[in-house]
Design an enzyme around this catalytic site. Structure first.
Site, short mmCIF file in Angstrom:
data_model
loop_
_atom_site.label_atom_id
_atom_site.label_comp_id
_atom_site.label_asym_id
_atom_site.label_seq_id
_atom_site.Cartn_x
_atom_site.Cartn_y
_atom_site.Cartn_z
N LYS A 164 43.49 38.37 42.54
CA LYS A 164 43.15 37.09 43.15
C LYS A 164 44.14 36.70 44.25
O LYS A 164 43.81 35.92 45.13
CB LYS A 164 43.06 36.01 42.09
CG LYS A 164 41.88 36.23 41.14
CD LYS A 164 41.65 35.08 40.21
CE LYS A 164 40.37 35.26 39.41
NZ LYS A 164 40.46 36.33 38.40
C1 LIG Z 1 39.34 37.03 37.88
C2 LIG Z 1 39.52 38.36 37.24
C3 LIG Z 1 38.45 39.25 37.04
C4 LIG Z 1 37.02 38.89 37.36
O1 LIG Z 1 36.77 38.80 38.74
P1 LIG Z 1 35.45 38.07 39.28
O2 LIG Z 1 35.60 38.01 40.75
O3 LIG Z 1 35.46 36.70 38.64
O4 LIG Z 1 34.28 38.87 38.85
C5 LIG Z 1 38.72 40.51 36.53
N1 LIG Z 1 39.97 40.87 36.19
C6 LIG Z 1 41.04 40.04 36.35
C7 LIG Z 1 42.38 40.51 35.94
C8 LIG Z 1 40.85 38.77 36.89
O5 LIG Z 1 41.91 37.94 37.05
#
Ligand SMILES: *Cc1c(COP(=O)(O)O)cnc(C)c1O
Length: 477
Positions: free
Chosen positions: A114
């Protein structure tokens, strides 16, 4: 570029408008009115660009309201080796000669993918707010990853404050330390006496108070933000070029998925002309997406039906970005998307079987799979054994499902969405030892913690936020 809503409303404005907008006025999500495409020759011309220049090439057709020099400067500041601890920003690592690759997306400030989009958001928010002479007070709820990525992206930013609600005592020790050790005048950690859903309900309740919201310039950074999706499309291109494939040869991607933001960015890259074959959607026990791609029926789960798993960032019953996918599948038909999403909102299944839309889904390259706690542990253990590589539980879900769909001669790129250090307990359960953590996080649990415990009640919370904002205003010369 003009933006429209997935529910049909037109003229939402340009990039900077939808950046600050949250949901569209009709409740839909912002989408560009068309998807610019790259010809195979255009694509070849991008080979060899570094991350920041590639990001400019991929993103600028969607951002025509920011001058080129300014956008380039922001991208250069965002995608800097000092921020992501790698010259490549998102290095691609082969796993032996299995045909599997790990795309490392988690070397940024909060150790999860993210950061890649959120760091850009920090830059572009500050820029747009400055130009408009506005302020933004971000109110969010987190179970761990989103909150720390947002706080690390916004710390020290002018015109931005962050109020982040988290369930008191329920995040992992590492996640708590990561957020609460921050001591910045524009970051406010609020530990709510309740669970994650309570935090989310408080955010909704405060947002429903339109007077309070407008008076205090309350906004969000959640995963439906178009700028986040767009910024995530870039690393699909980066991975493709790192593979050095002959022109036109396909690549497959496997993506641990929750809110469908990450894998949707891959679909965007595909629609823009990147030769992606399969997009593998890896789910955990909360397998709504897997169910849809294998049956044609999308049936969301209510919050109470969402299981708590050992890949907690994927514990989602209703994937908000999925609306963007349905919109594209419908041929940009806002009315149809609105009808589908009303069913979803009412907790009823959306059934595409027998409709032409289902053929569209099949042709779009999406496939799905699910993983259990035992699968996850086994995949972490086996990946360590086969390739000498420790992975986090979410990445393990992607590896497990990705390998199931791997095709001879086609690279399968698995997205590493967090570092194992973030989920120590599960990794230790799998391999019997604690994963290493980056040096800058050594001993983080011993640092002083800065947070305020509050009851699960919007009234005192609103008063507290207003008071903090009043103090911040007085401190500003
Ligand atoms: C947010 C997250 C996901 C999921 O990603 P999306 O874009 O919501 O599908 C998967 N793995 C981790 C470690 C995350 O922080």
């Amino acid at each position: 570029m003009k933006y429209v809503s997935t529910r049909g409303l037109r003229d939402l404005g340009g990039f900077s408008d939808v950046l600050l907008m949250g949901l569209a006025p009709d409740g839909g999500l912002a989408m560009p009115e068309r998807l610019p495409t790259l010809s195979p020759d255009d694509l070849e011309g991008l080979r060899g660009l570094d991350y920041a220049d590639l990001a400019y090439a991929v993103m600028h057709p969607y951002i025509d309201d920011i001058p080129e020099a300014d956008l380039r400067a922001m991208l250069r500041a965002t995608y800097h080796p000092d921020v992501f601890h790698s010259a490549d920003i998102t290095p691609l690592t082969p796993l032996g000669n299995s045909g599997l690759f790990l795309l490392e997306l988690s070397n940024g400030p909060s150790l999860a993918f993210k950061d890649i989009a959120m760091q850009f958001l920090g830059q572009v928010f500050e820029y747009v707010l400055e130009r408009r002479n506005e302020e933004l007070n971000i109110l969010g709820a987190t179970s761990g990853d989103t909150g720390s990525a947002a706080e690390y992206a916004m710390l020290g930013k002018a015109r931005i404050n962050v109020f982040m609600l988290s369930p008191h005592g329920r995040m992992s020790a590492f996640q708590q330390a990561q957020m609460f050790s921050l001591h910045e005048p524009n970051i406010f950690n609020i530990a709510v006496q309740g669970v994650f859903d309570d935090c989310q309900d408080l955010v909704k309740e405060i947002n429903a108070d339109t007077g309070f919201k407008a008076r205090h310039a309350i906004g969000a950074v959640n995963s439906i933000n178009w700028a986040r999706v767009l910024a995530q499309a870039v690393y699909y291109f980066k991975a493709y070029f790192a593979l050095k494939l002959p022109a036109g040869q396909q690549v497959d991607f496997s993506v641990p998925s929750g809110n469908f933001g990450n894998v949707f960015a891959g679909y965007l890259a595909k629609r823009m002309g990147l030769p992606i074959g399969q997009l593998v959607v890896a789910s955990n026990e909360n397998d709504v997406l897997h169910e849809f791609f294998s049956t044609g029926v999308y049936h969301v789960r209510r919050a109470a039906q969402v299981a708590q798993t050992s890949s907690p960032s994927m514990d989602i019953g209703k994937a908000s970005n999925f609306e963007r996918y349905l919109y594209l599948i419908s041929g940009a038909d806002g009315a149809q998307t609105g009808v589908w999403w009303a069913e979803v909102g009412g907790g009823r299944p959306v059934d595409l079987r027998g409709m032409a839309h289902w053929d569209e889904v099949r042709a779009s390259g999406f496939v799905g799979g699910r993983s259990s706690h035992a699968d996850r542990l086994e995949t972490i253990r086996r990946t360590d054994e086969r390739f000498g590589r420790l992975v986090d539980p979410h990445t393990a879900d992607g590896l497990l499902v990705g390998e199931r769909y791997a095709r001879a001669g086609v690279p399968m790129v698995c997205l590493e969405t967090a570092l194992p250090a973030k989920f120590e307990d599960t990794v230790k359960e799998a391999v019997g030892r604690t994963p290493p953590r980056p040096e800058r996080f050594e001993g983080i649990e011993e640092l002083p913690r800065h947070f305020t415990v509050m009851e699960n009640n919007a009234v005192p919370l609103k008063a507290w936020i207003a008071q903090k904002l009043g103090q911040a205003l007085q401190a500003t010369p």
